[in-house]
Design an enzyme around this catalytic site. Structure first.
Site, PDB file in Angstrom:
ATOM      1  N   GLY A  25       0.861  -1.187   0.000  1.00 55.44           N
ATOM      2  CA  GLY A  25       0.000   0.000   0.000  1.00 55.44           C
ATOM      3  C   GLY A  25       0.894   1.233   0.000  1.00 55.44           C
ATOM      4  O   GLY A  25       2.101   1.153  -0.296  1.00 55.44           O
ATOM      5  N   ILE A  53      -5.394  -9.232  -2.257  1.00 55.65           N
ATOM      6  CA  ILE A  53      -5.827  -8.591  -1.004  1.00 55.65           C
ATOM      7  C   ILE A  53      -6.117  -7.106  -1.228  1.00 55.65           C
ATOM      8  O   ILE A  53      -7.103  -6.579  -0.740  1.00 55.65           O
ATOM      9  CB  ILE A  53      -4.761  -8.802   0.095  1.00 55.65           C
ATOM     10  CG1 ILE A  53      -4.707 -10.285   0.441  1.00 55.65           C
ATOM     11  CG2 ILE A  53      -5.085  -7.971   1.337  1.00 55.65           C
ATOM     12  CD1 ILE A  53      -3.672 -10.655   1.464  1.00 55.65           C
ATOM     13  N   LYS A  89      -2.878  21.826  -1.356  1.00 53.73           N
ATOM     14  CA  LYS A  89      -3.677  21.952  -0.126  1.00 53.73           C
ATOM     15  C   LYS A  89      -3.011  22.990   0.771  1.00 53.73           C
ATOM     16  O   LYS A  89      -1.813  22.900   1.046  1.00 53.73           O
ATOM     17  CB  LYS A  89      -3.730  20.583   0.577  1.00 53.73           C
ATOM     18  CG  LYS A  89      -4.364  20.639   1.967  1.00 53.73           C
ATOM     19  CD  LYS A  89      -4.347  19.277   2.657  1.00 53.73           C
ATOM     20  CE  LYS A  89      -4.782  19.400   4.100  1.00 53.73           C
ATOM     21  NZ  LYS A  89      -4.614  18.153   4.877  1.00 53.73           N
ATOM     22  N   PRO A 107      -4.897  26.542   8.899  1.00 63.11           N
ATOM     23  CA  PRO A 107      -4.043  26.707   7.715  1.00 63.11           C
ATOM     24  C   PRO A 107      -2.627  26.201   7.963  1.00 63.11           C
ATOM     25  O   PRO A 107      -2.191  26.056   9.104  1.00 63.11           O
ATOM     26  CB  PRO A 107      -4.015  28.225   7.557  1.00 63.11           C
ATOM     27  CG  PRO A 107      -4.060  28.729   8.974  1.00 63.11           C
ATOM     28  CD  PRO A 107      -4.862  27.719   9.770  1.00 63.11           C
ATOM     29  N   LEU A 337      -0.625   1.537   8.631  1.00 59.11           N
ATOM     30  CA  LEU A 337      -1.743   1.063   9.437  1.00 59.11           C
ATOM     31  C   LEU A 337      -1.347  -0.131  10.308  1.00 59.11           C
ATOM     32  O   LEU A 337      -1.975  -0.376  11.337  1.00 59.11           O
ATOM     33  CB  LEU A 337      -2.917   0.707   8.522  1.00 59.11           C
ATOM     34  CG  LEU A 337      -3.447   1.904   7.701  1.00 59.11           C
ATOM     35  CD1 LEU A 337      -4.487   1.442   6.687  1.00 59.11           C
ATOM     36  CD2 LEU A 337      -4.024   2.993   8.605  1.00 59.11           C
ATOM     37  N   ILE A 350       0.029   9.456   6.492  1.00 63.39           N
ATOM     38  CA  ILE A 350       1.106   9.355   5.489  1.00 63.39           C
ATOM     39  C   ILE A 350       2.368  10.031   6.026  1.00 63.39           C
ATOM     40  O   ILE A 350       3.482   9.509   5.925  1.00 63.39           O
ATOM     41  CB  ILE A 350       0.663   9.964   4.144  1.00 63.39           C
ATOM     42  CG1 ILE A 350      -0.482   9.125   3.551  1.00 63.39           C
ATOM     43  CG2 ILE A 350       1.816  10.064   3.155  1.00 63.39           C
ATOM     44  CD1 ILE A 350      -1.121   9.705   2.300  1.00 63.39           C
TER      45      ILE A 350
HETATM   46  C1  LIG Z   1     -11.061   6.143   6.545  1.00 60.59           C
HETATM   47  C2  LIG Z   1      -9.613   6.474   6.390  1.00 60.59           C
HETATM   48  C3  LIG Z   1      -9.233   7.708   5.860  1.00 60.59           C
HETATM   49  C4  LIG Z   1      -7.878   8.044   5.753  1.00 60.59           C
HETATM   50  N1  LIG Z   1      -7.509   9.288   5.290  1.00 60.59           N
HETATM   51  C5  LIG Z   1      -6.195   9.624   5.311  1.00 60.59           C
HETATM   52  C6  LIG Z   1      -5.763  10.904   4.862  1.00 60.59           C
HETATM   53  O1  LIG Z   1      -6.547  11.721   4.394  1.00 60.59           O
HETATM   54  N2  LIG Z   1      -4.443  11.207   4.940  1.00 60.59           N
HETATM   55  C7  LIG Z   1      -3.520  10.312   5.417  1.00 60.59           C
HETATM   56  O2  LIG Z   1      -2.339  10.647   5.519  1.00 60.59           O
HETATM   57  N3  LIG Z   1      -3.901   9.069   5.767  1.00 60.59           N
HETATM   58  C8  LIG Z   1      -5.198   8.715   5.736  1.00 60.59           C
HETATM   59  N4  LIG Z   1      -5.564   7.460   6.094  1.00 60.59           N
HETATM   60  C9  LIG Z   1      -4.527   6.472   6.364  1.00 60.59           C
HETATM   61  C10 LIG Z   1      -3.991   5.934   5.044  1.00 60.59           C
HETATM   62  O3  LIG Z   1      -5.048   5.413   4.267  1.00 60.59           O
HETATM   63  C11 LIG Z   1      -2.971   4.851   5.283  1.00 60.59           C
HETATM   64  O4  LIG Z   1      -2.045   5.268   6.234  1.00 60.59           O
HETATM   65  C12 LIG Z   1      -2.239   4.544   4.009  1.00 60.59           C
HETATM   66  O5  LIG Z   1      -3.120   4.213   2.980  1.00 60.59           O
HETATM   67  C13 LIG Z   1      -1.268   3.406   4.213  1.00 60.59           C
HETATM   68  O6  LIG Z   1      -1.919   2.186   4.346  1.00 60.59           O
HETATM   69  P1  LIG Z   1      -1.011   0.909   4.454  1.00 60.59           P
HETATM   70  O7  LIG Z   1      -0.079   0.890   3.312  1.00 60.59           O
HETATM   71  O8  LIG Z   1      -0.430   0.871   5.824  1.00 60.59           O
HETATM   72  O9  LIG Z   1      -2.065  -0.306   4.378  1.00 60.59           O
HETATM   73  P2  LIG Z   1      -2.886  -0.882   3.115  1.00 60.59           P
HETATM   74  O10 LIG Z   1      -3.221   0.148   2.132  1.00 60.59           O
HETATM   75  O11 LIG Z   1      -4.011  -1.660   3.722  1.00 60.59           O
HETATM   76  O12 LIG Z   1      -1.879  -1.896   2.427  1.00 60.59           O
HETATM   77  C14 LIG Z   1      -1.616  -3.166   2.960  1.00 60.59           C
HETATM   78  C15 LIG Z   1      -0.796  -3.971   1.973  1.00 60.59           C
HETATM   79  O13 LIG Z   1      -0.476  -5.214   2.581  1.00 60.59           O
HETATM   80  C16 LIG Z   1      -0.707  -6.241   1.643  1.00 60.59           C
HETATM   81  N5  LIG Z   1      -1.011  -7.487   2.363  1.00 60.59           N
HETATM   82  C17 LIG Z   1      -1.803  -7.652   3.442  1.00 60.59           C
HETATM   83  N6  LIG Z   1      -1.828  -8.946   3.793  1.00 60.59           N
HETATM   84  C18 LIG Z   1      -1.039  -9.608   2.919  1.00 60.59           C
HETATM   85  C19 LIG Z   1      -0.664 -10.968   2.740  1.00 60.59           C
HETATM   86  N7  LIG Z   1      -1.121 -11.951   3.519  1.00 60.59           N
HETATM   87  N8  LIG Z   1       0.173 -11.262   1.733  1.00 60.59           N
HETATM   88  C20 LIG Z   1       0.662 -10.307   0.911  1.00 60.59           C
HETATM   89  N9  LIG Z   1       0.345  -9.015   1.015  1.00 60.59           N
HETATM   90  C21 LIG Z   1      -0.496  -8.674   2.007  1.00 60.59           C
HETATM   91  C22 LIG Z   1      -1.868  -5.750   0.796  1.00 60.59           C
HETATM   92  O14 LIG Z   1      -1.913  -6.402  -0.441  1.00 60.59           O
HETATM   93  C23 LIG Z   1      -1.505  -4.284   0.663  1.00 60.59           C
HETATM   94  O15 LIG Z   1      -0.601  -4.126  -0.407  1.00 60.59           O
HETATM   95  C24 LIG Z   1      -6.904   7.103   6.159  1.00 60.59           C
HETATM   96  C25 LIG Z   1      -7.289   5.845   6.637  1.00 60.59           C
HETATM   97  C26 LIG Z   1      -8.629   5.522   6.756  1.00 60.59           C
HETATM   98  C27 LIG Z   1      -9.020   4.173   7.293  1.00 60.59           C
END
Ligand SMILES: Cc1cc2nc3c(=O)[nH]c(=O)nc-3n(C[C@H](O)[C@H](O)[C@H](O)COP(=O)(O)OP(=O)(O)OC[C@H]3O[C@@H](n4cnc5c(N)ncnc54)[C@H](O)[C@@H]3O)c2cc1C
Length: 508
Positions: A25, A53, A89, A107, A337, A350
């Site tokens: 992600g 996933i 922004k 701001p 996350l 982020i």
């Molecule tokens: C409602 C909401 C709104 C948000 N708004 C903001 C915002 O405006 N600004 C901001 O900075 N942040 C925001 N965030 C947070 C932001 O979305 C995340 O911090 C960011 O997208 C990073 O996510 P991630 O990469 O940690 O997890 P994910 O995007 O969930 O990625 C997880 C990865 O792990 C992989 N994975 C999982 N299990 C396996 C497995 N068994 N085998 C292989 N691969 C696997 C998946 O394929 C995926 O590639 C928000 C979050 C939410 C919930």
């Protein structure tokens, strides 16, 4: 994932030569981009992700340090903006937070001009006492530009800004960048995590049987936290008693005619709604506490508060606010996350993993993982996170809203002592502060505290002693300088069109 780890007798490498990132992600690709660029030739970077996933697919509003991160990597801003349909922004517009009908802007950038002895809010408050009615926002260039829908920058401009970006396209952009720096991507679902006898992670075993070994593992598997929690059992500190929102209904809409250079955060009776304008669409989400609002009601409310046509049915996302007890445990560092989540309100997630990966680079275990490195990383990360947590709780707690059970709970809930101290300090004397490791500046605290109707009983007496004419002239001069500068700026949409228009830019 198959249950539990397989223990092997393999000797651990003394130094870290290979980093394995689990998850692709935004967090995974941010980590891959930074490590492959800055550790090129020293460390091999491998990323494992599963298309089956997928990613969480949200996270589109950022804060200014993202620019520093891009600079560190040598990312070209115009190319990045074109490829991610990004817009600029300048802050966040908070609507209905202190009371129904209220609106204030938090701001970026500086506000007013204080002195060595007293910060600007003291001058502002004294001006109000003398009858200068201009609001605090009139002393902030970024805020005035945001309200006018304007944006502009040049090599000598001092405007402070961040981006709205398409999360999916950003991950793909960073993937291309990382692969060009030598990072290797492996497609596959992680079925098992193998450990050494000392508990360190040895390998990720994929569903097809492939083993991906490494010296250091970065857990970016999102809320699943496959490595840091499911394997290493870091533990989780819950914050839902302070941050009760735990769900979001999300949908994208067709773009409207306007392209505001700010995020909107509009409070409703059980949470709030975001609007994030991109070049090709608008991101919308209704954040809510499931104790107070059902999923169906949240989706209906979101759909009835959109400005454009929805591009699909709303999706419901669930989350738990809080943090891992340890972000770095054994030879595993959790980012994104997988490490925890505060909540989306101030767009900090982020930023937090960008700063997390920079912190890891600064403390990188070239000679092997050691407990002092782990302790230092965790201490710095937790200190930073808890101050951001307090800042976000402030938005919910410091309110006069009493029109729903949700707001009655937030207004009266016990809050962390660290936040109670800040609120009482400001209420008594208008003092705000920021410590060295703190993301949000004292101006941010001031805008939000005043915006949420926290009225100080007094302000700095050295300022109160200034001759009225001198102070009003000083305030007038700041306002004039800003309004002249804003008048010269182009419209945000016009600047985007000339500077970084994406191929699918659809605004008029
Ligand atoms: C409602 C909401 C709104 C948000 N708004 C903001 C915002 O405006 N600004 C901001 O900075 N942040 C925001 N965030 C947070 C932001 O979305 C995340 O911090 C960011 O997208 C990073 O996510 P991630 O990469 O940690 O997890 P994910 O995007 O969930 O990625 C997880 C990865 O792990 C992989 N994975 C999982 N299990 C396996 C497995 N068994 N085998 C292989 N691969 C696997 C998946 O394929 C995926 O590639 C928000 C979050 C939410 C919930």
């Amino acid at each position: 994932m198959r249950d539990n780890a397989v223990h092997t007798e393999t000797e651990q490498q003394p130094g870290v030569k290979k980093v394995v990132i689990a998850g692709g992600g935004t967090a995974g690709w941010v980590a891959a981009a930074a490590l492959s660029k800055r550790l090129q030739g020293l460390v091999q970077v491998v990323l494992v992700e599963s298309e089956d996933i997928g990613t969480v697919g949200v996270g589109e509003s950022t804060i200014p340090p993202v620019q520093l991160f891009h600079n560190l990597l040598g990312i070209d801003e115009q190319e990045f903006m074109r490829e991610t349909d990004a817009t600029f922004k300048l802050g966040i517009s908070f609507e209905n937070w202190g009371q129904l009908g209220d609106r204030y802007m938090h701001p970026f950038g500086t506000t007013g001009k204080g002195s060595f002895l007293a910060d600007f809010q003291h001058y502002y408050l004294h001006g109000r006492a003398l009858g200068v009615t201009a609001p605090l926002g009139d002393y902030c260039y970024e805020l005035q530009a945001a309200c006018a829908g304007k944006f502009g920058k040049s090599s000598n401009s001092m405007i402070s800004y961040a981006y709205h970006l398409d999360a999916g396209r950003y991950a793909r952009f960073l993937r291309r960048f990382s692969e060009a720096q030598g990072a290797v991507r492996i497609e596959g679902k992680i079925a098992q995590v193998q450990q050494h006898v000392n508990g360190d992670i040895r390998a990720l075993v994929l569903e097809n049987g492939e083993e991906v070994t490494g010296d250091l593992f970065i857990d970016c598997t999102g809320f699943r936290a496959l490595l840091i929690e499911q394997t290493l059992h870091s533990g989780f500190e819950r914050w839902d008693h302070w941050l009760p929102c735990n769900k979001a209904a999300v949908v994208q809409t067709a773009p409207g005619a306007n392209l505001p250079p700010y995020t909107r955060a509009i409070a409703h009776d059980s949470g709030w709604q975001w609007r994030i304008p991109l070049q090709h669409r608008v991101g919308n989400g209704l954040v809510y506490a499931s104790d107070y609002l059902s999923d169906a009601a949240a989706s209906d409310r979101l759909l009835s508060n959109l400005e454009g046509a929805p591009l699909f049915e709303p999706r419901i996302l669930s989350y738990q606010t809080g943090r891992r007890k340890q972000f770095w445990l054994k030879n595993c560092v959790a980012l994104g996350l997988a490490s925890g989540f505060i909540e989306p309100l101030e767009s900090t997630s982020i930023y937090l993993f960008m700063n997390g990966v920079i912190r890891l680079l600064r403390l990188f275990p070239f000679n092997g993982v050691s407990q002092p490195l782990i302790d230092e990383y965790n201490q710095q990360s937790i200190g930073e996170l808890e101050k951001i947590r307090d800042f976000i709780i402030l938005h919910y707690h410091q309110t006069e809203r009493s029109d729903s059970d949700f707001w009655n709970y937030c207004r009266t809930m016990p809050i962390p002592d660290s936040l109670a101290h800040r609120i009482e300090l400001f209420r008594a004397s208008a003092h705000a502060f920021q410590t060295g490791d703190e993301m949000f500046r004292l101006e941010s605290w001031t805008h939000v505290m005043l915006g949420q109707r926290l009225t100080p009983h007094s302000y700095h007496q050295l300022v109160a002693g200034l001759p009225a004419q001198q102070l009003t002239a000083h305030l007038q001069q700041i306002r004039d300088t800003i309004s002249h500068a804003v008048a010269r700026l182009p419209q945000h949409s016009e600047f985007i069109r000339q500077y970084c228009q994406a191929p699918d830019y659809t605004r008029c």
